[in-house]
Design an enzyme around this catalytic site. Structure first.
Site, PDB file in Angstrom:
ATOM      1  N   LYS A 105      37.516  40.577  44.240  1.00 10.07           N
ATOM      2  CA  LYS A 105      37.805  39.278  43.597  1.00 10.07           C
ATOM      3  C   LYS A 105      37.811  39.144  42.183  1.00 10.07           C
ATOM      4  O   LYS A 105      37.241  39.816  41.563  1.00 10.07           O
ATOM      5  CB  LYS A 105      36.671  38.345  44.142  1.00 10.07           C
ATOM      6  CG  LYS A 105      37.094  36.799  43.954  1.00 10.07           C
ATOM      7  CD  LYS A 105      35.909  36.058  44.517  1.00 10.07           C
ATOM      8  CE  LYS A 105      35.701  34.565  44.096  1.00 10.07           C
ATOM      9  NZ  LYS A 105      34.568  33.703  44.556  1.00 10.07           N
ATOM     10  N   HIS A 107      38.301  36.603  40.143  1.00  6.05           N
ATOM     11  CA  HIS A 107      37.662  35.263  39.504  1.00  6.05           C
ATOM     12  C   HIS A 107      36.342  35.018  39.873  1.00  6.05           C
ATOM     13  O   HIS A 107      35.826  35.729  40.907  1.00  6.05           O
ATOM     14  CB  HIS A 107      38.815  34.218  39.761  1.00  6.05           C
ATOM     15  CG  HIS A 107      38.940  33.696  41.273  1.00  6.05           C
ATOM     16  ND1 HIS A 107      39.662  34.460  42.150  1.00  6.05           N
ATOM     17  CD2 HIS A 107      38.162  32.934  42.089  1.00  6.05           C
ATOM     18  CE1 HIS A 107      39.347  34.050  43.527  1.00  6.05           C
ATOM     19  NE2 HIS A 107      38.368  33.111  43.268  1.00  6.05           N
TER      20      HIS A 107
END
Length: 223
Positions: A105, A107
């Site tokens: 991921k 963010h």
């Protein structure tokens, strides 16, 4: 002759009742024709998952294996790690757990690991060990986080020879390879030997007919 393992016998009975353990003819990924099929993905509601986790928790506590946290490899290991952590807490052993994403991921908190910080002695939890690929990937992630993989907990040890890259029978089973080559202890709720003992016990007369086929399969592919 050793007395049957009561926890393992209860687990086999539960797996049959849940439709997770089935008998007949099934083609395995290795191309073998197996007289039984174990699909842990069918522990698919709250009651079944809770009971499954209870079997793991009791087996782990009885094993004496020392660990500081649980790690569940995506995807099946995620729900297993969470459920087993809950059951261990109910048994008075509260430990953190973590798991990985298949894709990093970019963010928020970022990264591939989710949950508690991966630290100390880490126990990997999964349903079965087929080729050991998931275990090796988990070991790499755990070590990269600065922690120490200490073992693997699984539901069923099929106790059969693994296959090599060319599809030939290997000398060791996948579980034996994890122990011998990776140096990790493997704790299984039940084994193929336990399954065979259940079929022969008379606990479920409708299933006794499958015992000769399972025995023959074990003699051909077993370790």
């Amino acid at each position: 002759m050793n007395a049957p393992d009561a926890l393992a016998q209860d687990f086999v009975k539960f797996s049959v009742g849940a439709g997770v353990l089935r008998f007949g003819e099934f083609r395995t990924k290795a191309g073998r024709l197996s007289p039984y099929f174990f699909n842990a993905g069918l522990f698919d509601d709250g009651a079944k998952l809770g009971r499954l986790a209870s079997f793991y928790a009791r087996r782990l506590l009885a094993s004496g294996l020392e660990f500081d946290m649980l790690f569940g490899p995506a995807y099946k290991g995620i729900t297993l790690a969470a459920a087993i952590a809950i059951e261990l807490a109910r048994e008075g052993r509260n430990v953190p757990f973590a798991y990985n994403r298949k894709e990093a991921k970019d963010h928020g908190e970022g990264g591939t690991l989710v949950g508690a910080p991966v630290a100390g002695r880490v126990l990997i939890v999964d349903d079965v060990i087929s080729a050991g690929t998931s275990v090796r990937e988990s070991i790499a992630m755990i070590r990269a986080a600065g922690a120490t993989p200490c073992g693997v907990a699984i539901a069923l040890d099929r106790q059969e020879k693994a296959t090599d890259a060319d599809g030939r029978d290997a000398e060791l089973s996948a579980v034996q390879a994890v122990r011998a080559q990776l140096g990790l202890e493997v704790v299984a709720v039940a084994t193929l030997a336990d399954l065979l003992a259940y079929l022969r016990s008379g606990a479920d007369p409708a299933l006794e007919q499958y015992a000769p086929a399972v025995q023959a399969y074990r003699e051909r592919y077993g370790v």
